[in-house]
Design a protein around this motif. Structure first.
Motif, short mmCIF file in Angstrom:
data_model
loop_
_atom_site.label_atom_id
_atom_site.label_comp_id
_atom_site.label_asym_id
_atom_site.label_seq_id
_atom_site.Cartn_x
_atom_site.Cartn_y
_atom_site.Cartn_z
N THR A 94 0.93 -1.18 0.11
CA THR A 94 0.04 0.04 -0.07
C THR A 94 0.76 1.28 -0.06
OG1 THR A 94 0.00 0.11 2.22
CG2 THR A 94 -1.72 -1.03 1.21
N VAL A 95 0.30 2.37 -0.17
CA VAL A 95 0.99 3.80 -0.45
C VAL A 95 1.40 3.90 0.93
CG1 VAL A 95 0.94 6.13 -0.85
CG2 VAL A 95 -0.23 4.25 -2.62
N ASP A 96 0.55 3.74 2.00
CA ASP A 96 0.68 4.08 3.61
C ASP A 96 2.04 3.28 3.92
OD1 ASP A 96 -1.29 5.64 3.54
OD2 ASP A 96 -2.74 4.03 4.36
N GLY A 97 2.26 2.20 3.26
CA GLY A 97 3.46 1.40 3.73
C GLY A 97 4.73 2.12 3.60
N TRP A 98 4.65 2.92 2.35
CA TRP A 98 5.97 3.57 2.00
C TRP A 98 6.41 4.87 2.37
CZ3 TRP A 98 9.54 1.28 -0.84
CH2 TRP A 98 9.19 -0.05 -1.55
N LYS A 99 5.28 5.38 3.21
CA LYS A 99 5.53 6.73 3.70
C LYS A 99 6.71 7.09 4.62
CE LYS A 99 0.80 8.29 3.02
NZ LYS A 99 -0.44 8.93 3.65
N ASN A 100 6.96 6.03 5.37
CA ASN A 100 8.04 6.41 6.33
C ASN A 100 8.95 5.11 5.92
OD1 ASN A 100 9.65 6.88 8.37
ND2 ASN A 100 8.36 6.44 9.99
N PHE A 101 9.85 5.59 5.05
CA PHE A 101 10.96 4.86 4.35
C PHE A 101 11.94 4.53 5.27
CE2 PHE A 101 14.45 3.85 1.68
CZ PHE A 101 13.74 2.74 0.79
N GLY A 102 12.18 5.46 6.07
CA GLY A 102 13.47 5.14 7.10
C GLY A 102 13.16 4.18 8.05
N ASN A 103 11.82 4.12 8.56
CA ASN A 103 11.23 3.23 9.58
C ASN A 103 11.18 1.80 9.08
OD1 ASN A 103 10.42 2.28 11.95
ND2 ASN A 103 8.11 2.60 11.63
N LEU A 104 10.64 1.82 7.60
CA LEU A 104 10.51 0.55 6.88
C LEU A 104 11.85 -0.29 6.75
CD1 LEU A 104 8.79 -1.25 5.09
CD2 LEU A 104 9.42 0.23 3.29
N ILE A 105 13.11 0.69 6.59
CA ILE A 105 14.12 -0.16 6.39
C ILE A 105 14.74 -0.69 7.76
CG2 ILE A 105 16.71 0.13 5.75
CD1 ILE A 105 15.86 1.82 3.55
N GLN A 106 14.50 -0.02 9.00
CA GLN A 106 15.07 -0.25 10.18
C GLN A 106 14.09 -1.66 10.74
OE1 GLN A 106 14.49 3.02 12.54
NE2 GLN A 106 16.40 4.01 11.82
N THR A 107 13.11 -1.67 10.43
CA THR A 107 12.31 -2.67 11.04
C THR A 107 11.97 -3.98 10.15
OG1 THR A 107 10.20 -1.55 9.82
CG2 THR A 107 10.81 -1.16 12.27
N ASN A 108 12.01 -3.81 8.65
CA ASN A 108 11.83 -5.17 7.61
C ASN A 108 13.28 -5.28 7.21
OD1 ASN A 108 11.10 -6.62 5.62
ND2 ASN A 108 9.54 -5.64 4.94
N THR A 109 13.78 -6.38 7.98
CA THR A 109 15.13 -6.57 7.44
C THR A 109 15.18 -7.33 6.14
OG1 THR A 109 14.89 -8.84 8.80
CG2 THR A 109 15.76 -7.08 10.06
N THR A 110 14.28 -7.93 5.90
CA THR A 110 14.46 -8.53 4.42
C THR A 110 14.46 -7.46 3.38
OG1 THR A 110 13.10 -10.43 4.95
CG2 THR A 110 13.35 -10.27 2.92
N PHE A 111 13.63 -6.53 3.59
CA PHE A 111 13.63 -5.27 2.51
C PHE A 111 15.04 -4.55 2.71
CE2 PHE A 111 12.68 -1.17 1.58
CZ PHE A 111 12.27 -0.98 0.27
N ARG A 112 15.55 -4.46 3.86
CA ARG A 112 16.67 -3.86 4.28
C ARG A 112 17.81 -4.38 3.41
NH1 ARG A 112 17.89 -3.58 9.77
NH2 ARG A 112 18.66 -5.85 9.48
N ASP A 113 17.82 -5.81 3.48
CA ASP A 113 18.90 -6.72 2.83
C ASP A 113 18.75 -6.61 1.25
OD1 ASP A 113 19.84 -7.54 5.28
OD2 ASP A 113 18.78 -9.44 5.32
N ILE A 114 17.75 -6.44 0.78
CA ILE A 114 17.44 -6.36 -0.49
C ILE A 114 18.20 -5.13 -1.19
CG2 ILE A 114 15.69 -5.95 -2.52
CD1 ILE A 114 14.03 -8.15 -0.78
N VAL A 115 17.64 -3.82 -0.39
CA VAL A 115 18.20 -2.48 -0.69
C VAL A 115 19.58 -2.55 -0.53
CG1 VAL A 115 18.16 -0.33 0.09
CG2 VAL A 115 16.02 -1.23 -0.10
#
Length: 66
Positions: free
Chosen positions: A26-47
């Protein structure tokens, strides 16, 4: 050679599906990108993997031109 192509297609599909599962849907899930990278380790590893891969690619490409 055909078998190698089939293996590449399967690998690409698995990688794409992993990314699909890791990113917000969802668009709401992308609003706080910094928090997303800190909390979602799989996404952080991909980035980190993508940035490292393309970073090395661009460095080598620019070094080859000199």
């Amino acid at each position: 050679m055909f078998l190698f192509g089939i293996c590449n297609v399967i690998t690409l599909w698995c990688a794409g599906f992993t990314v699909y599962l890791a990113v917000p849907h969802t668009v709401d899930g992308w609003k706080n990108f910094g928090n997303l990278i800190q909390t979602n380790t799989t996404f952080r590893d991909i980035v980190v993997s993508l940035v490292a891969t393309y970073g090395v690619y661009f460095q080598v490409s620019s070094a080859a031109r000199c």
